[in-house]
Design an enzyme around this catalytic site. Structure first.
Site, mmCIF file in Angstrom:
data_model
loop_
_atom_site.group_PDB
_atom_site.id
_atom_site.type_symbol
_atom_site.label_atom_id
_atom_site.label_comp_id
_atom_site.label_asym_id
_atom_site.label_seq_id
_atom_site.Cartn_x
_atom_site.Cartn_y
_atom_site.Cartn_z
ATOM 1 N N CYS A 8 0.869 -1.179 0.000
ATOM 2 C CA CYS A 8 0.000 0.000 0.000
ATOM 3 C C CYS A 8 0.907 1.231 0.000
ATOM 4 O O CYS A 8 2.133 1.103 0.017
ATOM 5 C CB CYS A 8 -0.895 -0.024 1.237
ATOM 6 S SG CYS A 8 -2.360 1.010 1.116
ATOM 7 N N CYS A 80 -4.050 -0.546 -3.007
ATOM 8 C CA CYS A 80 -4.462 0.814 -3.344
ATOM 9 C C CYS A 80 -3.882 1.181 -4.704
ATOM 10 O O CYS A 80 -2.806 0.709 -5.080
ATOM 11 C CB CYS A 80 -4.061 1.822 -2.269
ATOM 12 S SG CYS A 80 -2.338 2.269 -2.218
ATOM 13 N N CYS A 87 4.608 1.575 -7.635
ATOM 14 C CA CYS A 87 5.394 0.520 -7.003
ATOM 15 C C CYS A 87 6.788 0.457 -7.619
ATOM 16 O O CYS A 87 6.933 0.390 -8.833
ATOM 17 C CB CYS A 87 4.693 -0.824 -7.177
ATOM 18 S SG CYS A 87 5.588 -2.180 -6.415
#
Length: 138
Positions: A8, A80, A87
């Protein structure tokens, strides 16, 4: 033993709830990790809403993704959109990557009752998703 990472943005709320439920449902069939692309500390309201469902995440810590560079993950689950879109590279070549955007209850600005209801709603959605994930994949 499978290695599962829940990712997240801040590793304070949604990923922590998913971490707790994945540990609960997977039992000893997987090692569960959670991390953020940032660290925001553990959200007290997330801890409280999980405790109401019998899951204690009070001992969890908010971890940064870089802490897990050497672990070869079997599953990387982003919870999310922001973490999914931003990422960093995670070197687990064979990891199955899954994404489900859960609403962020920590962003709700309303009465205390409405905030608690937002946490409960997100918690229950995460619980159902994690239970199905474990049933289908472990």
């Amino acid at each position: 033993m499978k290695n599962i990472l829940v990712l997240c943005t801040g590793n304070s709320c949604r990923s922590q709830m998913a971490h707790g439920y994945l540990e609960h449902f997977a039992k000893s069939r997987a090692n569960i990790y959670s991390a953020g692309i940032e660290t925001h500390g553990l959200n007290k309201k997330a801890v409280a809403i999980m405790k109401l469902d019998g899951i204690d995440i009070s001992g969890h810590t908010s971890n940064h993704i870089d802490e897990y560079k050497t672990i070869d993950f079997d599953f990387i689950i982003s919870v999310c959109d922001h973490a999914n879109e931003h990422c960093p590279f995670i070197p687990s070549k064979n990891a199955v990557r899954l994404h489900h955007n859960f609403a962020d209850p920590s962003k709700v600005e309303a009465s205390e009752k409405a905030i608690q209801e937002a946490f409960k709603t997100t918690r229950d959605e995460i619980k159902a998703w994690c239970e199905k994930f474990v049933k289908d994949n472990l």
